[in-house]
Design an enzyme around this catalytic site. Sequence first.
Site, short mmCIF file in Angstrom:
data_model
loop_
_atom_site.label_atom_id
_atom_site.label_comp_id
_atom_site.label_asym_id
_atom_site.label_seq_id
_atom_site.Cartn_x
_atom_site.Cartn_y
_atom_site.Cartn_z
CG ASP A 289 -2.20 0.84 0.92
OD1 ASP A 289 -2.15 1.68 0.00
OD2 ASP A 289 -3.21 0.70 1.62
CD GLU A 489 -6.57 5.78 2.31
OE1 GLU A 489 -6.02 4.96 3.03
OE2 GLU A 489 -6.19 6.01 1.15
C1 BGC Z 1 -5.09 3.15 0.08
C2 BGC Z 1 -5.25 2.11 -1.00
C3 BGC Z 1 -4.98 2.69 -2.35
C4 BGC Z 1 -3.61 3.36 -2.35
C5 BGC Z 1 -3.22 3.95 -3.68
C6 BGC Z 1 -3.82 3.97 -0.07
O1 BGC Z 1 -3.81 5.07 0.76
O2 BGC Z 1 -5.12 2.53 1.35
O3 BGC Z 1 -6.54 1.56 -0.93
O4 BGC Z 1 -5.06 1.70 -3.32
O5 BGC Z 1 -3.61 4.38 -1.38
O6 BGC Z 1 -3.92 5.09 -3.97
#
Ligand code: BGC
Length: 599
Positions: A289, A489
């Site tokens: 990630d 997130e």
């Molecule tokens: C997220 C992932 C995402 C990645 C790339 C991260 O912050 O947890 O779900 O795929 O970023 O953008």
Amino acid sequence: MKFLNIFLLIVVATACLPAQKTSIEKKVDAILKKMTLDEKIGQMTQVDYDALKQHPADAVTFSIGSILWGGNTEINDLTAKGWADLYDSLQALSQKTRLKIPLLFGIDGVHGHNNVTNATIFPHNIGLGATRNPALVEKVAMITGKEIRGTGIQWDFSPCVAVARDERWGRTFESFGEDPNLVKELGAAYVKGIQGSELNGQSLNLACVKHYVGDGGTTNGKDQGNTEVDEATLRAIHLPGYVETIHGGALTVMPSYSSWNGNKLHGSKYLLTDVLKNELGFKGFLVSDWAGIDQLSPKFEYAIEQTINAGLDMAMIPNGRGQRNNYVEYITLLKKLVNKKRIPMSRIDDAVRRILTVKIQMKLENSLTVDRTLLKEVGSAEHRFVARDVVRQSLVLLKNERNILPLSKKINKIFVAGKGANDIGIQCGGWTIAWQGSEGNIVAGGTTILQGIKNTVSKETEVLYSADGSIADSSGVAIVVVGEKPYAEMFGDRKDLSLSKEDAALIEKIKAKGISVVVLLLSGRPMIINSSLQNSDAFIAAWLPGSEGQGVADVLFGDYVPTGKLPHSWPKSMDQIPINIGDKNYDPLFPFGFGLTYK
Ligand code: BGC
């Protein structure tokens, strides 16, 4: 007898022969033989476009294997054509390297190709969970894959097969629901739709199943937190989505930022190698990630050593030169670790073999420039029609007093209230154009809920809109849109999921006019709605429906009879959370699977 012995001898001898290599394996062997350590490490590096755009020649110098656009990566032209032009210019760099291995490009198409202004934006996964319709999810993924491919990109960081167990988690809407069976079924359908039966290098995309494993089970629903469960529970609740999607052919997996009983997933050899690769037979590759490695140790060198030895194959390195943990530092340190034998060469070869196998399977050499005929697919009327159908199937009718729904299309007056009724950004939620999403007119070509209502009613019906409900009087029916504002997130965790005071007051104020009130809740999760539920005559959980608000109107006016079922148990109060199907003393406001329909 003698004949039988000879036969047995042949059988045994054949079994002892090394298995015949496939043509792909032979190709990979041949490339690997030619590669220097630097070139191998390059393939294990995924750089964010924001970092690379400062020094595009680095893609050649370091033989970079992959480029991504993260949630907040800036590009100048967000139209599909803008993306396609950019793809062509970046992919051309790969052809200047010694071995000319094509670059793989990744992006988060988590509800459609959601970084493109004119793309079709589908409901978020929570809404797909409410449809209970794997065939439809397969179609969503197929369309998403086509639209992504229409801009050249071949890799979608999706599906998220998190099993969200605590609605305080700000990524609940990225999960199909709280039930592992629902998640595994829809996750597998997504992979099937996006990858197709064969990765033919044309209109299909590579899936990335995430975030392995237990991201939805953290204590108190904390994002990137700690999942404190025994192994049997981890396997029963959080692993089935991976078993099913890997058997379905998923070729990449992203480890989770979260920990399992205090150990970060990015550093867990047991879960990455022993369970995923060896036990489940995962043949694809693991991509970290976003800066996920960094969290393993304050010393980047130790972090890299731990994650690569644990089984990570490709590192997502977001930052640019001159910042800590940038890709040049990663490349330099990884080389040092191999030279010092702290990471065995066999591990590097295994990682590169996995990456090259996927690239060759995808026939990337056939897509060095974007197939411009696919451009017209992005946001096409046909795709939007499917999205509208998904919206209709995702709405969950929670209350319908005196069967006031469906509304007649010939009502004299409809008062529409609430900011979300006339705001496509709110109805799309997070991961839309910007990482956290935003309010306002951020996408092109969709329909707001208000517009959908106007499109549906008869010419004689007056539709009056005021965000604060001030226009409403006693002479009509009200549709009030309330709920959450966009987030994603890290910013979406909440201690309190009660409907805001303003929203509750708006519903109460309009109810006080003595008219029937239909409430539409736009949210990434169940909320605490008790008094507002009482103040409403009908109540619909509409989740985050995306760009096609017409689908909401289709249900309100009976062009589609509601079929959606709750993908989560709906709590009565905050102190019931976490609440999940199968709990002891299970007593939710509405159980998992609840959903009314019209008589
Ligand atoms: C997220 C992932 C995402 C990645 C790339 C991260 O912050 O947890 O779900 O795929 O970023 O953008």
